[in-house]
Motif scaffolding. Structure first.
Motif, PDB file in Angstrom:
ATOM      1  N   UNK A   1      12.645   4.590   9.202  1.00 21.55           N
ATOM      2  CA  UNK A   1      12.407   5.222   7.890  1.00 21.55           C
ATOM      3  C   UNK A   1      12.610   4.233   6.732  1.00 21.55           C
ATOM      4  N   UNK A   2      13.562   3.332   6.886  1.00 25.44           N
ATOM      5  CA  UNK A   2      13.796   2.307   5.859  1.00 25.44           C
ATOM      6  C   UNK A   2      12.586   1.399   5.687  1.00 25.44           C
ATOM      7  N   UNK A   3      11.927   1.060   6.786  1.00 24.74           N
ATOM      8  CA  UNK A   3      10.707   0.242   6.714  1.00 24.74           C
ATOM      9  C   UNK A   3       9.615   1.010   5.981  1.00 24.74           C
ATOM     10  N   UNK A   4       9.465   2.274   6.313  1.00 26.95           N
ATOM     11  CA  UNK A   4       8.467   3.093   5.622  1.00 26.95           C
ATOM     12  C   UNK A   4       8.747   3.161   4.127  1.00 26.95           C
ATOM     13  N   UNK A   5      10.012   3.346   3.775  1.00 26.55           N
ATOM     14  CA  UNK A   5      10.392   3.425   2.363  1.00 26.55           C
ATOM     15  C   UNK A   5      10.170   2.086   1.661  1.00 26.55           C
ATOM     16  N   UNK A   6      10.559   0.988   2.310  1.00 30.55           N
ATOM     17  CA  UNK A   6      10.344  -0.347   1.730  1.00 30.55           C
ATOM     18  C   UNK A   6       8.857  -0.612   1.528  1.00 30.55           C
ATOM     19  N   UNK A   7       8.039  -0.187   2.469  1.00 28.98           N
ATOM     20  CA  UNK A   7       6.597  -0.368   2.356  1.00 28.98           C
ATOM     21  C   UNK A   7       6.034   0.474   1.216  1.00 28.98           C
ATOM     22  N   UNK A   8       6.531   1.694   1.087  1.00 29.49           N
ATOM     23  CA  UNK A   8       6.124   2.553  -0.028  1.00 29.49           C
ATOM     24  C   UNK A   8       6.442   1.864  -1.357  1.00 29.49           C
ATOM     25  N   UNK A   9       7.669   1.343  -1.478  1.00 30.73           N
ATOM     26  CA  UNK A   9       8.078   0.663  -2.704  1.00 30.73           C
ATOM     27  C   UNK A   9       7.236  -0.583  -2.955  1.00 30.73           C
ATOM     28  N   UNK A  10       6.954  -1.346  -1.892  1.00 30.39           N
ATOM     29  CA  UNK A  10       6.170  -2.577  -2.041  1.00 30.39           C
ATOM     30  C   UNK A  10       4.762  -2.263  -2.538  1.00 30.39           C
ATOM     31  N   UNK A  11       4.209  -1.157  -2.079  1.00 24.36           N
ATOM     32  CA  UNK A  11       2.848  -0.852  -2.516  1.00 24.36           C
ATOM     33  C   UNK A  11       2.800  -0.118  -3.847  1.00 24.36           C
ATOM     34  N   UNK A  12       3.933   0.337  -4.355  1.00 29.84           N
ATOM     35  CA  UNK A  12       3.902   1.051  -5.630  1.00 29.84           C
ATOM     36  C   UNK A  12       4.544   0.262  -6.775  1.00 29.84           C
ATOM     37  N   UNK A  13       5.799  -0.143  -6.641  1.00 29.44           N
ATOM     38  CA  UNK A  13       6.481  -0.727  -7.798  1.00 29.44           C
ATOM     39  C   UNK A  13       7.122  -2.087  -7.563  1.00 29.44           C
TER      40      UNK A  13
ATOM     41  N   UNK B   1       2.732   0.622   7.774  1.00 28.14           N
ATOM     42  CA  UNK B   1       1.409   1.123   7.407  1.00 28.14           C
ATOM     43  C   UNK B   1       1.502   2.519   6.785  1.00 28.14           C
ATOM     44  N   UNK B   2       2.308   3.389   7.371  1.00 26.99           N
ATOM     45  CA  UNK B   2       2.469   4.752   6.843  1.00 26.99           C
ATOM     46  C   UNK B   2       3.049   4.715   5.428  1.00 26.99           C
ATOM     47  N   UNK B   3       4.078   3.903   5.226  1.00 28.54           N
ATOM     48  CA  UNK B   3       4.671   3.794   3.883  1.00 28.54           C
ATOM     49  C   UNK B   3       3.675   3.274   2.868  1.00 28.54           C
ATOM     50  N   UNK B   4       2.873   2.307   3.276  1.00 25.96           N
ATOM     51  CA  UNK B   4       1.865   1.752   2.379  1.00 25.96           C
ATOM     52  C   UNK B   4       0.807   2.798   2.027  1.00 25.96           C
ATOM     53  N   UNK B   5       0.386   3.575   3.001  1.00 31.12           N
ATOM     54  CA  UNK B   5      -0.631   4.594   2.741  1.00 31.12           C
ATOM     55  C   UNK B   5      -0.104   5.648   1.766  1.00 31.12           C
ATOM     56  N   UNK B   6       1.141   6.073   1.952  1.00 33.61           N
ATOM     57  CA  UNK B   6       1.727   7.033   1.001  1.00 33.61           C
ATOM     58  C   UNK B   6       1.859   6.406  -0.390  1.00 33.61           C
ATOM     59  N   UNK B   7       2.219   5.142  -0.435  1.00 34.31           N
ATOM     60  CA  UNK B   7       2.285   4.441  -1.718  1.00 34.31           C
ATOM     61  C   UNK B   7       0.918   4.331  -2.367  1.00 34.31           C
ATOM     62  N   UNK B   8      -0.094   4.033  -1.563  1.00 37.82           N
ATOM     63  CA  UNK B   8      -1.460   3.927  -2.081  1.00 37.82           C
ATOM     64  C   UNK B   8      -1.939   5.270  -2.627  1.00 37.82           C
ATOM     65  N   UNK B   9      -1.618   6.335  -1.916  1.00 40.17           N
ATOM     66  CA  UNK B   9      -1.970   7.673  -2.405  1.00 40.17           C
ATOM     67  C   UNK B   9      -1.288   7.973  -3.737  1.00 40.17           C
ATOM     68  N   UNK B  10      -0.039   7.567  -3.858  1.00 43.35           N
ATOM     69  CA  UNK B  10       0.696   7.785  -5.114  1.00 43.35           C
ATOM     70  C   UNK B  10       0.063   7.013  -6.261  1.00 43.35           C
ATOM     71  N   UNK B  11      -0.246   5.738  -6.026  1.00 41.02           N
ATOM     72  CA  UNK B  11      -0.873   4.930  -7.063  1.00 41.02           C
ATOM     73  C   UNK B  11      -2.236   5.462  -7.454  1.00 41.02           C
ATOM     74  N   UNK B  12      -3.006   5.891  -6.454  1.00 39.65           N
ATOM     75  CA  UNK B  12      -4.321   6.484  -6.710  1.00 39.65           C
ATOM     76  C   UNK B  12      -4.153   7.749  -7.555  1.00 39.65           C
ATOM     77  N   UNK B  13      -3.201   8.597  -7.187  1.00 40.37           N
ATOM     78  CA  UNK B  13      -2.971   9.855  -7.914  1.00 40.37           C
ATOM     79  C   UNK B  13      -2.555   9.593  -9.361  1.00 40.37           C
TER      80      UNK B  13
END
Length: 174
Positions: free
Chosen positions: A3-15, A43-55
């Motif tokens: 889960x930490x990797x997913x969260x780090x990936x989310x953060x990397x792709x958003x902020x 990959x999952x974290x990045x996709x959620x981050x990408x969706x957030x940025x797109x939104x």
């Protein structure tokens, strides 16, 4: 850890404009039996981050867009990204997703321009899967030498991947 990797990936792709590879490579080297799981969570974290940025670009760019752009880039760079997005769309997202450059501006540009969410997600998934699973393959094949190889060849590999994407894009237009 996953889960930490997913969260780090989310953060990397958003902020956080720091390449995730600096975390993933050592982790993958330490946990070689979990290469696929680590890549999948990144990959999952990045996709959620990408969706957030797109939104953000799609729904609330007018309210907060200028502040976000000024934090991540310049207005001029954002305008260039929007032009590239309008002209090349899918292939722009693919190239930005593969290259080790911040992905945030591409996400905002895609949302702002109301680019097809489906195509945006496909391009994001393919390009980031190439990056994360490519790292897993590198660690699988090179073991403890993966970090050195990555550092030594990341610029040339990025150029090669960009050229491959450009060739595929060109051939798709023919």
């Amino acid at each position: 850890m996953l889960p930490g990797i997913g969260f780090a990936s989310f953060l990397e792709s958003t902020i956080v404009p720091i390449p995730l590879e600096t975390i993933l490579l050592p982790l993958m080297q330490a946990r070689r039996k979990q290469l696929v799981a680590i890549s999948a969570m990144a990959l999952a974290g990045c996709i959620f981050g990408a969706l957030s940025g797109y939104a953000i670009g799609y729904y609330i760019f007018d309210a907060v867009g200028e502040q976000i752009v000024s934090l991540l880039s310049s207005q001029e760079q954002f305008e260039i990204a929007k032009q590239q997005m309008q002209q090349k769309g899918f292939w722009f997202v693919m190239s930005v997703g593969i290259l080790p450059i911040p992905f945030q501006i591409a996400m905002l540009a895609a949302g702002t321009l109301k680019y097809s969410l489906f195509l945006f997600l496909i391009a994001t998934t393919i390009s980031r899967a190439i990056r994360y699973y490519g790292l897993a393959i590198l660690v699988y094949l090179a073991g403890n030498q993966a970090q050195k190889l990555f550092e030594r060849h990341k610029k040339s590999t990025s150029i090669i991947l960009f050229v491959v994407v450009a060739i595929i894009w060109y051939l798709s237009l023919s």
